[in-house]
Design a protein around this motif. Structure first.
Motif: not given
Ligand SMILES: [Zn+2]
Ligand SMILES: [Zn+2]
Length: 392
Positions: A25-38, A68-71
């Protein structure tokens, strides 16, 4: 969706994989716009972190749009958020103490065995960093599931570009906590080993915290140049004897604080090693703690040692005698990212901190394997790689 997946040593591929879904229920889903290599992704790339499985999605530095969001998520669809790489539940003994990277609830019990044997206590969950730290899919992908989305994610104010805030996910707070752990006081001289992204942010942070002189130590000319552009003095350890130079630059006293932003070399972290270490049979090889040993020997009497660099096992020839006889303090740890988010975001908004200067390459997600290869093999030019899912 498309995602960067691990298949073995130096074998990462962009594959089509199932989309993530809300599980809790506490999850969300993101559409990733930027991500980096560490830099720490390179340990995975080098195949030296145990419990990775073929097909695992990598990436712990990412941001995106909530789709998307969980309740029980407090996020709203359409919000832009940056996500801390350490997963904290927000309510356990450790999260209550703001020690989020020690969270007791974010690493599922079934995955806790290895770290409990190695360290005496189980590690918390991290994104995209093997099954030992929870087996969570990472964010080098078009979409990512964010557990405990009511605790970690930072909502990005309008008007800030992705690249201004992306590094709130890891390396900016990691550099900041490194400087904080160095206990910097007005007028201090601080020496920093390693001018990778964490070292560079530690330099910037140390100067903001009032250090009078920051001395950066590395051997890549371009990275040293970036350190100089922040206001540091530089030492190239290939051409200069570090210990002697530091004594000269501090009137024979030594730096007040030292920061090891190098950590172990990747090579020594093989599964055999780890399991052996767990059995307390062998230590990690002798040359891998070079920066830390040099830092401890160089720091002034009564000085402070901060270790943001990653170590996984045991260290040979650790100069405990020097620490005791000189009265040195040492502080270290995975970053409690969530603790710093608000303050650092405010400093970015105020223009006090620039996070974009170290980005050398921007690539579409499809070119991520090339990004990994170059970030590992051409460290002088490839100082930080940002991936753009969805870009052509
Ligand atoms: Zn990172
Ligand atoms: Zn917790």
């Amino acid at each position: 969706m498309r995602a960067l997946t691990w298949h073995g040593t130096h074998d990462v591929r962009v594959d089509t994989v199932p989309d993530p879904e809300i599980i809790n229920p506490r999850d969300a889903v993101l559409q990733v716009t930027s991500t980096a290599i560490c830099g720490s992704d390179l340990h995975l790339y080098d195949g030296v972190i145990p419990t990775l499985q073929k097909g695992d999605i990598l990436g712990h530095e990412f941001m995106g749009k909530v789709v998307e969001t969980g309740p029980k998520s407090t996020l709203k669809k359409g919000q832009r958020v940056v996500v801390p790489f350490t997963i904290g539940c927000g309510a356990c003994y450790f999260c209550e103490k703001q020690q989020f990277s020690a969270c007791d609830n974010s690493n599922p019990v079934a995955n806790q065995d290895i770290s409990e044997k190695l360290y005496g206590h189980a590690m918390s969950g991290l994104f995209g960093y093997s099954h030992m730290t929870g087996g969570y899919a990472g964010g080098q992908a078009e979409y990512v599931r964010v557990p405990f989305s009511d605790v970690g994610p930072v909502v990005v104010p309008d008007g800030l570009e992705d690249e201004q805030v992306l590094f709130l996910s890891d390396i900016l707070p990691t550099g900041w906590m490194a400087a904080e752990n160095a206990g910097i006081e007005e007028g201090d001289t601080v020496a920093v080993w390693g001018c990778g992204p964490v070292g560079l942010f530690a330099i910037q942070s140390a100067l903001l915290m009032g250090a009078d002189q920051v001395i950066a130590i590395d051997h890549y000319p371009r990275r040293l140049e970036l350190a100089r552009s922040l206001g540091a003095k530089i030492i190239n350890f290939e051409t200069t004897k570090v210990g002697e130079a530091l004594m000269e630059m501090t009137g024979g006293i030594g730096p007040d604080a030292v920061i090891d932003a190098v950590g172990m070399e990747a090579h020594g972290f093989a599964i055999d090693n780890l399991l052996e270490i767990a059995k307390q049979k062998v230590g990690i090889g002798a040359d891998r703690g070079h920066a830390l040993r040099e830092a401890i020997m160089a720091v002034r009497k009564g000085g402070r040692v901060s270790v943001p660099g990653v170590y996984g096992g045991f260290l040979d020839k650790f100069p405990l005698g020097a620490m005791m006889e000189k009265g040195i303090e040492i502080r270290t740890g995975q970053t409690h990212v969530q603790r710093y988010s608000e303050d650092l975001l405010r400093r970015i908004e105020a223009g006090e901190i620039d996070t974009t200067f170290l980005i050398s390459h921007r690539l579409p997600l499809e070119m991520a394997p090339e990004g990994y290869r170059n970030f590992r093999d051409n460290q002088n030019e490839w100082t930080k790689v940002v991936l753009k899912p969805g870009a052509a």
